[in-house]
Design a protein around this motif. Structure first.
Motif, mmCIF file in Angstrom:
data_model
loop_
_atom_site.group_PDB
_atom_site.id
_atom_site.type_symbol
_atom_site.label_atom_id
_atom_site.label_comp_id
_atom_site.label_asym_id
_atom_site.label_seq_id
_atom_site.Cartn_x
_atom_site.Cartn_y
_atom_site.Cartn_z
ATOM 1 N N ASP A 165 106.859 32.516 68.687
ATOM 2 C CA ASP A 165 107.756 31.742 67.819
ATOM 3 C C ASP A 165 108.038 32.484 66.518
ATOM 4 O OD1 ASP A 165 107.797 29.765 69.709
ATOM 5 O OD2 ASP A 165 106.347 28.465 68.691
ATOM 6 N N ALA A 166 107.002 33.086 65.922
ATOM 7 C CA ALA A 166 107.172 33.782 64.642
ATOM 8 C C ALA A 166 108.081 34.992 64.778
ATOM 9 C CB ALA A 166 105.815 34.205 64.094
ATOM 10 N N ALA A 167 107.972 35.690 65.915
ATOM 11 C CA ALA A 167 108.764 36.898 66.128
ATOM 12 C C ALA A 167 110.078 36.629 66.844
ATOM 13 C CB ALA A 167 107.950 37.915 66.928
ATOM 14 N N GLU A 168 110.291 35.347 67.224
ATOM 15 C CA GLU A 168 111.497 34.965 67.958
ATOM 16 C C GLU A 168 111.638 35.797 69.226
ATOM 17 O OE1 GLU A 168 114.755 35.228 65.249
ATOM 18 O OE2 GLU A 168 114.086 33.547 64.029
ATOM 19 N N LEU A 169 110.561 35.776 70.018
ATOM 20 C CA LEU A 169 110.501 36.550 71.255
ATOM 21 C C LEU A 169 110.037 35.670 72.406
ATOM 22 C CD1 LEU A 169 108.672 39.771 69.997
ATOM 23 C CD2 LEU A 169 110.992 39.725 70.945
ATOM 24 N N PRO A 170 110.406 36.017 73.630
ATOM 25 C CA PRO A 170 109.779 35.358 74.775
ATOM 26 C C PRO A 170 108.291 35.683 74.794
ATOM 27 C CG PRO A 170 111.706 36.651 75.431
ATOM 28 C CD PRO A 170 111.405 37.023 74.023
ATOM 29 N N LYS A 171 107.490 34.831 75.422
ATOM 30 C CA LYS A 171 106.049 35.059 75.458
ATOM 31 C C LYS A 171 105.700 36.413 76.072
ATOM 32 C CE LYS A 171 103.961 30.455 75.561
ATOM 33 N NZ LYS A 171 103.103 29.541 76.360
ATOM 34 N N SER A 172 106.431 36.793 77.115
ATOM 35 C CA SER A 172 106.128 38.066 77.789
ATOM 36 C C SER A 172 106.329 39.242 76.845
ATOM 37 C CB SER A 172 107.004 38.231 79.030
ATOM 38 O OG SER A 172 108.385 38.176 78.676
ATOM 39 N N SER A 173 107.405 39.205 76.043
ATOM 40 C CA SER A 173 107.662 40.278 75.087
ATOM 41 C C SER A 173 106.640 40.258 73.956
ATOM 42 C CB SER A 173 109.071 40.159 74.511
ATOM 43 O OG SER A 173 110.045 40.255 75.534
ATOM 44 N N ALA A 174 106.307 39.048 73.481
ATOM 45 C CA ALA A 174 105.315 38.923 72.417
ATOM 46 C C ALA A 174 103.975 39.478 72.871
ATOM 47 C CB ALA A 174 105.167 37.457 72.004
ATOM 48 N N PHE A 175 103.622 39.238 74.131
ATOM 49 C CA PHE A 175 102.358 39.760 74.651
ATOM 50 C C PHE A 175 102.358 41.288 74.662
ATOM 51 C CE2 PHE A 175 99.483 41.186 77.987
ATOM 52 C CZ PHE A 175 98.312 40.529 77.618
ATOM 53 N N ARG A 176 103.488 41.890 75.006
ATOM 54 C CA ARG A 176 103.561 43.361 75.005
ATOM 55 C C ARG A 176 103.384 43.913 73.596
ATOM 56 N NH1 ARG A 176 107.592 42.469 79.000
ATOM 57 N NH2 ARG A 176 109.280 42.659 77.475
ATOM 58 N N TYR A 177 103.982 43.233 72.606
ATOM 59 C CA TYR A 177 103.786 43.643 71.213
ATOM 60 C C TYR A 177 102.299 43.586 70.865
ATOM 61 C CZ TYR A 177 108.682 43.785 69.621
ATOM 62 O OH TYR A 177 109.998 44.132 69.397
ATOM 63 N N LEU A 178 101.671 42.458 71.203
ATOM 64 C CA LEU A 178 100.259 42.274 70.877
ATOM 65 C C LEU A 178 99.381 43.273 71.616
ATOM 66 C CD1 LEU A 178 100.182 38.378 70.929
ATOM 67 C CD2 LEU A 178 99.738 39.812 68.922
ATOM 68 N N TRP A 179 99.703 43.529 72.866
ATOM 69 C CA TRP A 179 98.916 44.481 73.656
ATOM 70 C C TRP A 179 98.954 45.865 73.015
ATOM 71 C CZ3 TRP A 179 99.880 49.044 76.233
ATOM 72 C CH2 TRP A 179 98.890 49.479 77.107
ATOM 73 N N THR A 180 100.151 46.267 72.566
ATOM 74 C CA THR A 180 100.288 47.575 71.925
ATOM 75 C C THR A 180 99.523 47.620 70.616
ATOM 76 O OG1 THR A 180 102.491 47.831 72.912
ATOM 77 C CG2 THR A 180 101.926 49.285 71.051
ATOM 78 N N LEU A 181 99.629 46.575 69.811
ATOM 79 C CA LEU A 181 98.905 46.522 68.535
ATOM 80 C C LEU A 181 97.394 46.476 68.761
ATOM 81 C CD1 LEU A 181 101.219 43.986 66.680
ATOM 82 C CD2 LEU A 181 100.856 46.376 66.027
ATOM 83 N N GLU A 182 96.976 45.774 69.813
ATOM 84 C CA GLU A 182 95.547 45.720 70.131
ATOM 85 C C GLU A 182 95.040 47.087 70.575
ATOM 86 O OE1 GLU A 182 92.443 43.141 72.938
ATOM 87 O OE2 GLU A 182 94.612 42.914 73.180
ATOM 88 N N LYS A 183 95.856 47.793 71.331
ATOM 89 C CA LYS A 183 95.486 49.136 71.795
ATOM 90 C C LYS A 183 95.193 50.058 70.621
ATOM 91 C CE LYS A 183 97.384 53.017 74.468
ATOM 92 N NZ LYS A 183 98.571 53.512 75.217
ATOM 93 N N HIS A 184 95.944 49.883 69.533
ATOM 94 C CA HIS A 184 95.765 50.723 68.342
ATOM 95 C C HIS A 184 94.864 50.062 67.304
ATOM 96 C CE1 HIS A 184 98.673 53.818 69.492
ATOM 97 N NE2 HIS A 184 99.391 52.837 70.016
ATOM 98 N N ARG A 185 94.220 48.952 67.696
ATOM 99 C CA ARG A 185 93.204 48.273 66.887
ATOM 100 C C ARG A 185 93.764 47.580 65.653
ATOM 101 N NH1 ARG A 185 89.584 50.917 64.605
ATOM 102 N NH2 ARG A 185 87.834 49.542 64.964
ATOM 103 N N TYR A 186 95.087 47.320 65.657
ATOM 104 C CA TYR A 186 95.668 46.549 64.563
ATOM 105 C C TYR A 186 95.552 45.050 64.830
ATOM 106 C CZ TYR A 186 97.533 50.986 62.979
ATOM 107 O OH TYR A 186 97.639 52.280 62.539
ATOM 108 N N VAL A 187 95.263 44.716 66.079
ATOM 109 C CA VAL A 187 95.064 43.326 66.493
ATOM 110 C C VAL A 187 93.825 43.290 67.369
ATOM 111 C CG1 VAL A 187 95.966 41.486 67.983
ATOM 112 C CG2 VAL A 187 97.483 42.617 66.348
ATOM 113 N N GLU A 188 93.066 42.205 67.248
ATOM 114 C CA GLU A 188 91.959 42.021 68.194
ATOM 115 C C GLU A 188 92.046 40.621 68.790
ATOM 116 O OE1 GLU A 188 88.234 40.674 65.360
ATOM 117 O OE2 GLU A 188 88.480 42.799 65.799
#
Length: 272
Positions: free
Chosen positions: A52-75
């Protein structure tokens, strides 16, 4: 047609340069929206909240989070599924912080089991204290932040314990940049009073948050002086279960634990 001339292509799918640039900017803005949401959350956020915050479908939001988690910016909390800000923002010190957390965690667990209250490891991150590790009390009513969350330098025992061993000029600069907002009726909001409090911390060897950060909370902290990192450990509890008469005894236990932690140098402190 000249042999060097390029034929005109029809039906090309290539995007104009301006459109490509605009798409890239939108992607950056969405990443910023995700990180801002995570930064403002204490307990973590759901995938839907991120979408909702990024105005993205859940699938796209998950890819963003997965990438950020991979680089340790998100856990991601595997139990709750919530997403939190990660340690990647702590830059080149991230490996040192991981080593420190691994070293301190067993001591915090033993301390929690002994005192039956929440124990914490905090480090200075910019103008605030970040909770690098939290071992929560098993009691149903407890005083606990979330790992990776930030708290104020001026109103927490962790902040005081760390600030007491920084140059006074740096402490004044940090407080000037972020201010000293009143968290409770007992929060220290005057710089000179805070500097005097830090002198007391150095004299006693420990810092106390006496209902200064939470109106019904009390916390005691001691610095970890054996590393190059501005770090401290603490015990926090509801004030009703942690009377002032118990603070000094708890502080002495913390001091012993901090000394044990620093008996063996951390890898980044060993001579090269």
């Amino acid at each position: 047609m000249s042999p060097l001339a390029s034929p005109t292509r029809t039906g090309s799918t290539a995007k104009p340069e301006d459109e490509t640039r605009e798409y890239g900017v939108r992607a950056i803005e969405r990443v910023c929206a995700v990180l801002n949401l995570l930064q403002e959350s204490v307990d973590g956020v759901t995938l839907k909240e991120v979408a909702d915050a990024a105005e993205l479908p859940k699938s796209s939001a998950f890819r963003y989070l997965w990438t950020l988690e991979k680089h340790r910016y998100v856990e991601r909390d595997l139990d709750s599924g919530l997403f939190r800000i990660g340690l990647g923002f702590l830059g080149m010190q991230s490996r040192h912080l991981e080593v420190l957390r691994e070293r301190v965690r067993p001591s915090l667990e033993r301390l929690r089991d002994t005192l039956d209250e929440t124990t914490n490891l905090g480090v200075l991150d910019g103008h605030h204290v970040i909770y690098l590790e939290i071992i929560e009390s098993r009691r149903s009513v407890r005083l606990a932040a979330s790992r990776g969350s930030h708290d104020a330098l001026h109103s927490t025992a962790l902040g005081k314990a760390i600030a007491a061993h920084l140059p006074e000029s740096r402490v004044r600069e940090l407080l000037e940049q972020v201010g000293m907002p009143r968290r409770t009726a007992d929060t220290i909001t005057d710089v000179d009073d805070y500097i005097a409090e830090l002198a007391k911390v150095r004299r006693l060897g420990y810092a106390v948050d006496n209902r200064e950060n939470e109106p019904d909370g009390r916390c005691v902290a001691v610095p970890i002086l054996g590393t190059r990192l501005p770090a401290a450990i603490s015990v926090s509890a509801p004030e009703a279960r942690f009377p002032m008469r118990d603070v000094e005894k708890t502080a002495q236990t913390l001091i012993e634990v901090a000394e044990q932690i620093t008996l063996t140098p951390l890898p980044m402190d060993e001579p090269q």
